[in-house]
Design an enzyme around this catalytic site. Sequence first.
Site, mmCIF file in Angstrom:
data_model
loop_
_atom_site.group_PDB
_atom_site.id
_atom_site.type_symbol
_atom_site.label_atom_id
_atom_site.label_comp_id
_atom_site.label_asym_id
_atom_site.label_seq_id
_atom_site.Cartn_x
_atom_site.Cartn_y
_atom_site.Cartn_z
ATOM 1 N N HIS A 162 0.840 -1.195 0.000
ATOM 2 C CA HIS A 162 0.000 0.000 0.000
ATOM 3 C C HIS A 162 0.878 1.250 0.000
ATOM 4 O O HIS A 162 1.911 1.316 0.678
ATOM 5 C CB HIS A 162 -1.012 -0.008 1.145
ATOM 6 C CG HIS A 162 -0.506 0.318 2.506
ATOM 7 N ND1 HIS A 162 -0.401 1.612 2.987
ATOM 8 C CD2 HIS A 162 -0.102 -0.483 3.522
ATOM 9 C CE1 HIS A 162 0.039 1.587 4.229
ATOM 10 N NE2 HIS A 162 0.233 0.328 4.592
ATOM 11 N N HIS A 182 2.061 4.973 12.872
ATOM 12 C CA HIS A 182 0.946 5.909 12.700
ATOM 13 C C HIS A 182 1.196 7.236 13.415
ATOM 14 O O HIS A 182 0.273 7.820 13.984
ATOM 15 C CB HIS A 182 -0.373 5.288 13.157
ATOM 16 C CG HIS A 182 -0.939 4.298 12.188
ATOM 17 N ND1 HIS A 182 -2.179 3.746 12.321
ATOM 18 C CD2 HIS A 182 -0.417 3.751 11.063
ATOM 19 C CE1 HIS A 182 -2.409 2.909 11.318
ATOM 20 N NE2 HIS A 182 -1.345 2.894 10.542
ATOM 21 N N ASP A 242 4.264 -4.993 3.659
ATOM 22 C CA ASP A 242 3.741 -3.846 4.400
ATOM 23 C C ASP A 242 4.574 -3.658 5.667
ATOM 24 O O ASP A 242 4.585 -4.527 6.532
ATOM 25 C CB ASP A 242 2.273 -4.130 4.763
ATOM 26 C CG ASP A 242 1.570 -2.935 5.373
ATOM 27 O OD1 ASP A 242 2.217 -1.911 5.633
ATOM 28 O OD2 ASP A 242 0.344 -3.037 5.589
ATOM 29 N N ASP A 284 5.607 2.815 7.154
ATOM 30 C CA ASP A 284 4.237 2.351 6.892
ATOM 31 C C ASP A 284 3.544 3.268 5.881
ATOM 32 O O ASP A 284 2.882 4.207 6.266
ATOM 33 C CB ASP A 284 3.455 2.323 8.210
ATOM 34 C CG ASP A 284 2.063 1.740 8.064
ATOM 35 O OD1 ASP A 284 1.771 1.107 7.036
ATOM 36 O OD2 ASP A 284 1.263 1.936 8.991
ATOM 37 N N GLU A 294 -5.498 1.836 1.926
ATOM 38 C CA GLU A 294 -5.335 0.690 2.823
ATOM 39 C C GLU A 294 -5.616 1.109 4.250
ATOM 40 O O GLU A 294 -6.252 0.370 5.015
ATOM 41 C CB GLU A 294 -3.908 0.147 2.697
ATOM 42 C CG GLU A 294 -3.650 -1.170 3.433
ATOM 43 C CD GLU A 294 -3.123 -0.984 4.843
ATOM 44 O OE1 GLU A 294 -2.895 -1.998 5.528
ATOM 45 O OE2 GLU A 294 -2.936 0.165 5.293
ATOM 46 N N GLU A 295 -5.156 2.307 4.599
ATOM 47 C CA GLU A 295 -5.325 2.786 5.967
ATOM 48 C C GLU A 295 -6.776 3.099 6.300
ATOM 49 O O GLU A 295 -7.127 3.285 7.462
ATOM 50 C CB GLU A 295 -4.450 4.020 6.209
ATOM 51 C CG GLU A 295 -2.956 3.779 6.055
ATOM 52 C CD GLU A 295 -2.359 2.931 7.158
ATOM 53 O OE1 GLU A 295 -3.116 2.437 8.023
ATOM 54 O OE2 GLU A 295 -1.123 2.752 7.165
#
Length: 515
Positions: A276, A451, A351, A288, A322-323
């Site tokens: 992603h 994140h 990922d 990420d 994706e998130e």
Amino acid sequence: MHAHRRRAVAVVAATALAAPLLLAASPDHGHGSQDPAKDAAKLSRQLVKNSSAKDAYRHLERFQAIADSADGHRAAGSPGHDASAAYVHRLLRKAGYRVGYQAFDFLYTETLAEKLAVVSPTPRDISIRAMTYTASTAEGGITAALAAVPVDDTTGCEAADYASAAFTGKIALIKRGGCSFAEKQAAAADAGAAGAVVYNNTEGVLSGTLGDAEAGRIPTGGLTQDEGEKLVADLAQGEVTVSFEIREFQEERTTRNVVAETPGGDASKTVMLGAHLDSVTDGPGINDNASGSAGLLEVALELAESHRTPVNKVRFAWWSAEENGLLGSEAYVAKLSEAQRGKIALYLNFDMIASPNGAQFVFDGDDSDGTGAGPGPEGSAQLERDINAFLDSRDEPHTGTDFTGRSDYGPFIEAGIPAGGTDTGAEGIKTAEQAETYGGEAGLAYDPCYHAACDDLDNVDMKHFDTNIDVIAHAVGTYAHDLSSLSRPVPAAPASGEARNSGGLREGHAHGVTG
């Protein structure tokens, strides 16, 4: 890596460019090999030799620069993602791939506020994560009493859990487990709660989703296990009043996957790999998942540079949203007909492949570790075995990890397509045994910047990055010419739950759709 799993398929608006990538079916005759295994080994060696973390780092630098110029992130539906997709598209097209976009509509979300503080009896601030698709408080939030839901196997899932009628106008404190977050906050809402706070039942932060915007009834956030248990202990001593603010911006937007495939190769035996490309809105998303995206891009470019026509078609995908719930990969798989799905021989997902405190995780295709979800579709066990064998050949330790549905392999597994891949960990906590095996620091997350704004160029472990790029390169080189290993049986493993060559340790994730 996506902190949660959403099953609803996004509305797809495929562009004309995407159609050939989805519908290509004619095999490339005239390039068949008399010795597929020999050709596979040769191409694999070449790609592993030529694909490096040092070379792929230039892509990370580009993604960081894009984020820096676009509000600090590359989230789906934002200028940062659009620029990232254009960068990938441009390089692949220049390299000679058949490349196009696949557009789809989705609900863009951005956290505006996530605050929790004890007002009395002893004031303190508490870190909280807003659940995706949550309802919002008014600006400035609310001040209300906290009320704990009694703990059992299905805490907060049923009306009976709120039978005391003491939740009206209060913030419900609920332990994770037994049902989805959406069900927990809905039950709390039915009991009159003004908000819901769910605390983890394992170590690590709790990021989650309510599934979709329609499910959001009351403002809802997630806490660590430690913070939740402290609040429970405080309530045992008397009333606790908190200040609570959860606000989320939501807007319908359009975003695009990038899909590229080799001009040649037998499309009835398509080898597919994906990563992603989008970040969360809190940061640039370099581990990420610019890491997986950059690794995949570098190997794709090296494959083109090799000037070797694969026997099997090789298709690469850079997923968007994706998130937001695996929406890009779901949109892609949903668009495929049954016949088209049958032409995809395998899907490998990459990922978060450069976690700074990471470990080497390989998806447990045969469920030999006996943890969590069951095995993947037939062929998944072979994909795991092949990746493990490659890592073993390089004396690299590895650990099995469960198919939790947290990344873009999920829709492929649901469609019956063999799946596998690697990652190096997200918010799960590294154990002492893992630190001994892989280095790093026990008691900290595999990626402490998961994140977060600090997921930047300084948040990359180059050794993990290089190892996983080699995994990608080996897989592309092997399966481009030879799929025979997918039909070779995998011996039954001992049902001990122990991962191979790893000290029997598994990754700890917060599976954010499940309460």
